[in-house]
Enzyme design. Sequence first.
Site, short mmCIF file in Angstrom:
data_model
loop_
_atom_site.label_atom_id
_atom_site.label_comp_id
_atom_site.label_asym_id
_atom_site.label_seq_id
_atom_site.Cartn_x
_atom_site.Cartn_y
_atom_site.Cartn_z
N HIS A 144 32.70 38.10 31.00
CA HIS A 144 31.54 37.96 31.87
C HIS A 144 31.95 37.38 33.22
CE1 HIS A 144 29.07 38.88 28.42
NE2 HIS A 144 27.96 38.74 29.12
N HIS A 193 32.52 30.15 25.57
CA HIS A 193 33.83 30.20 26.22
C HIS A 193 34.35 28.80 26.50
CE1 HIS A 193 34.91 34.37 26.92
NE2 HIS A 193 33.68 34.64 27.33
#
Length: 232
Positions: A144, A193
């Site tokens: 992303h 993440h």
Amino acid sequence: MPPLLARVEARTLLAFLLVAGSLWGFAALAEEVMEGDTHRLDARLLLALRDPADPGRALGPPALRTAMRDVTALGGATVLLSLTAALMAALAIRRQPRSALFLGVVVAGGQALSHGTKAIFDRPRPDLLPHATETFAASFPSGHSMMAAATWLTLAMMLARSEPQRRMKAFLIVLAALVTVAVGVSRVYLGVHWPTDVLAGWTLGTAWALLCFLLARWLSLRGGIEPERGGP
């Protein structure tokens, strides 16, 4: 040397230096991550965004968690590919078909680079806390974050090339950078993440966008795509 030519050459040199710096930063970070040297710092930063009494709960009100999920979608494939298709159509309407094709190839290449690097490093996702959104691939680098940098900055660059006003050019680039930062922060906030995943995504995505900027300038000087409007 004419002042305009000097500014253009300075801009090109700066872009080359930023590409080199971004790639060096990514390589150095990847080495540290693969050796496990960043795990303690990653864990500390990740947990800093969590309620100490309940690590499964992110800090802030429920509205903030909802907002973060909305923000993270700005780096997802659905949003990015839809925006790319819309801008390609806009460039075609402006009678810039070669620029539209260039944009499509650049974004597709960025997607391929993202998936390829994930497969190479194959880092597991954070396991310290539950994820606030679904995940499907490896962790390093953050797809992303990388695609937000690569796509939003490239979209801004292509729009800026068609925009004659320098202030508007600068506004588009700054807006793209802010969206990129917000997407990366949201990935850490949602627990999907490690912070170093996001940092690596930013560096690699920025390098890709800058390389595409340089390629666009080279092609425009040789008639490969339509020339830029307005000043640099």
